[in-house]
Design an enzyme around this catalytic site. Sequence first.
Site, PDB file in Angstrom:
ATOM      1  CB  CYS A 474      60.299  52.654  71.423  1.00  0.00           C
ATOM      2  SG  CYS A 474      58.551  51.995  72.126  1.00  0.00           S
ATOM      3  CG  ASP A 598      63.306  46.437  68.238  1.00  0.00           C
ATOM      4  OD1 ASP A 598      63.159  47.356  68.454  1.00  0.00           O
ATOM      5  OD2 ASP A 598      63.671  45.665  68.600  1.00  0.00           O
ATOM      6  CG  HIS A 600      62.411  48.282  71.204  1.00  0.00           C
ATOM      7  ND1 HIS A 600      61.835  48.156  70.492  1.00  0.00           N
ATOM      8  CD2 HIS A 600      61.731  49.143  72.469  1.00  0.00           C
ATOM      9  CE1 HIS A 600      61.259  48.503  70.674  1.00  0.00           C
ATOM     10  NE2 HIS A 600      60.730  48.845  71.539  1.00  0.00           N
TER      11      HIS A 600
END
Length: 647
Positions: A474, A598, A600
């Site tokens: 990440c 994000d 992820h």
Amino acid sequence: MVDDDSNEKTTTIRILCRKLVLITKTESGIQWLIGSPFLPTFTIISTFRCIHTLPSDPLSPDFSKESDDIQALLPRGFEVIGALIVGASNLNVEGCARDAIDASGLMRKALSQSETHGLVGAVVDPSSGDIRFFISNSVFESATSVVYEDQPQKYVWERSCVLSCELPIKLPVYYSLKDPKDAEDMLTRATEAVASKLRDVKTTYMLETLDGSVTKAPQPVIIWNSELGLPSDFTFGTPSDNTSQESNAKSLSCSHFFSEDRNHKSCSVENADKIHVTFLLATSGASIKPTAPFAEYIPGEAKLLVVDYKLKVICYAAKDLHLTDAVSKLIIPGLVDQLRSMKNMTLSNILSQHPKLHPYHFNPPGYLHPITAIYESHYGETEMKQVEIRRALHLRLGLPLDRPLLRIASAMNFSIPKEGASGNILRKGIPLLKDVHMGIPNSGVQGGIVSLVQGSYEYHHYLQDGFDDSGWGCAYRSLQTIVSWFKIQQYTSIGVPSHREIQQSLVEIGDKGPSFVGSHEWIGAIELSFVLDKLLGVSCKVINVRSGDELPEKCRELAMHFETQGTPIMIGGGVLAYTLLGVDYNEASGDCAFLILDPHYTGNDDLKKIVNGGWCGWKKAVDSKGKHFFLHNKFYNLLLPQRPNMV
């Protein structure tokens, strides 16, 4: 061309540019007001700062140097229509306005622009700070009204188009080794010979559309020299074959190439309708009068120098302008202007260092029209000579001196259909999503002030490029998003680094051991700062908080970062990393929200799926259900990349 007959129209100033005053209140100076003969009289499209003045007076332009610069910078179809004086010590506002009108008249004369029936004189009133407008339209008077256009881009481009022409030229320059200064005279003579060739009786121009979205584009139109006022007794090919085509071309306007529906879609220079003009020179055919070969003898030892230019000219035109006028009054003068500008830039060092000059077209932020800059390709973009050229352009255009807005990678390309134009990042394979936060729902903070990332970025996330980094990559993906921002904003030309390249950089600086390359080890904010420094030369500020509960206390500082630096921020806490794109902060109540991108996410690049799934959206430290987005028992590091101070 637009003519205004009513007195009301001729005493109204229409302002299209949002930033009219480029000179600070502590300075004195003069600015040129730019308009167009294709728009109503006294319509101000933009303004250029005068940067060449007499040493004794900052309000007295050096017209020779200024006209050379403006001629190279401003495309045909735009013109100087007035001047604005800032910081005048003379409290006589009307007297200053007359000086401004006189200066703009002299500038038009230096630029060989035709006489106009009206000029604008504007003065920043030293007592109030307001701008006072006056006009000279047979009489000198104060403007009756000033109108700020609500949709300036649409106003400029809805009924207009761009003409473009490229012309490679090789100029043979012979000179005596005994008198090298002959080279300057020979270059001047060769330049003027080419300028005359542009109107030669054997010259023909072909016009065609560049719009690749048009399925049935009109056939190209040929403009013969006889249609441009050249000698009527000249014959080229078979006159009877050309008669109907000449007659047809004379009656056609620029709108011939564009459909009615298309006429209403142009609202900026990027999506403006475009016409490409090709220069054709016949080398055979009947001559007007008999000629014989001739040779020029240079006594003693001589040398041949070939000066290589590639002219790239753009012009602004109304769609109702006749094609013959588009060629004779815009394209040909534009080619001559650029040719002479290149010649002047070459003369000073034609022998010591043969310049390699290249014109580039830009659409700077805040400007409604393109400009042209001629760069010397001998110099790299980071060399001081080239930096100073760009710095001078930034100063003239009122652009910030810490943003690389006029680098070659930002140049527009008018020679191919616009879907390939510079400004879009071209990648092999499928391009990544950009600016995914645009259009998302608001944060829900009442009375908050939103501060966002400035400029574009790419969304990098898990499993992209067929690379499985789920569970450990990440921070790498957040770094890739940050690097993409620097690349798109032209701060760097390097590609977005892969995970392996990021790891290799950390090994090379001694932060990690050799076994780190190819591993699945996490990295954090500190490692990201090392990589940004090594690969981009970018310094970073790091904010440490002991708990996720403390992050709202940093909102004021984060808002200031987005307002002044505008770069994406990496947030690392525990084993998770995010990219922060903005904050919405109510200073009075303390309520705030964080715009999170994000990394992820593991799905395909479906914008609707990403936004609806909350992978890009506003997050509160504690939501309405009491759920903590930032963990209270984890410390967090925030990496704030600093924007380089460069042009």
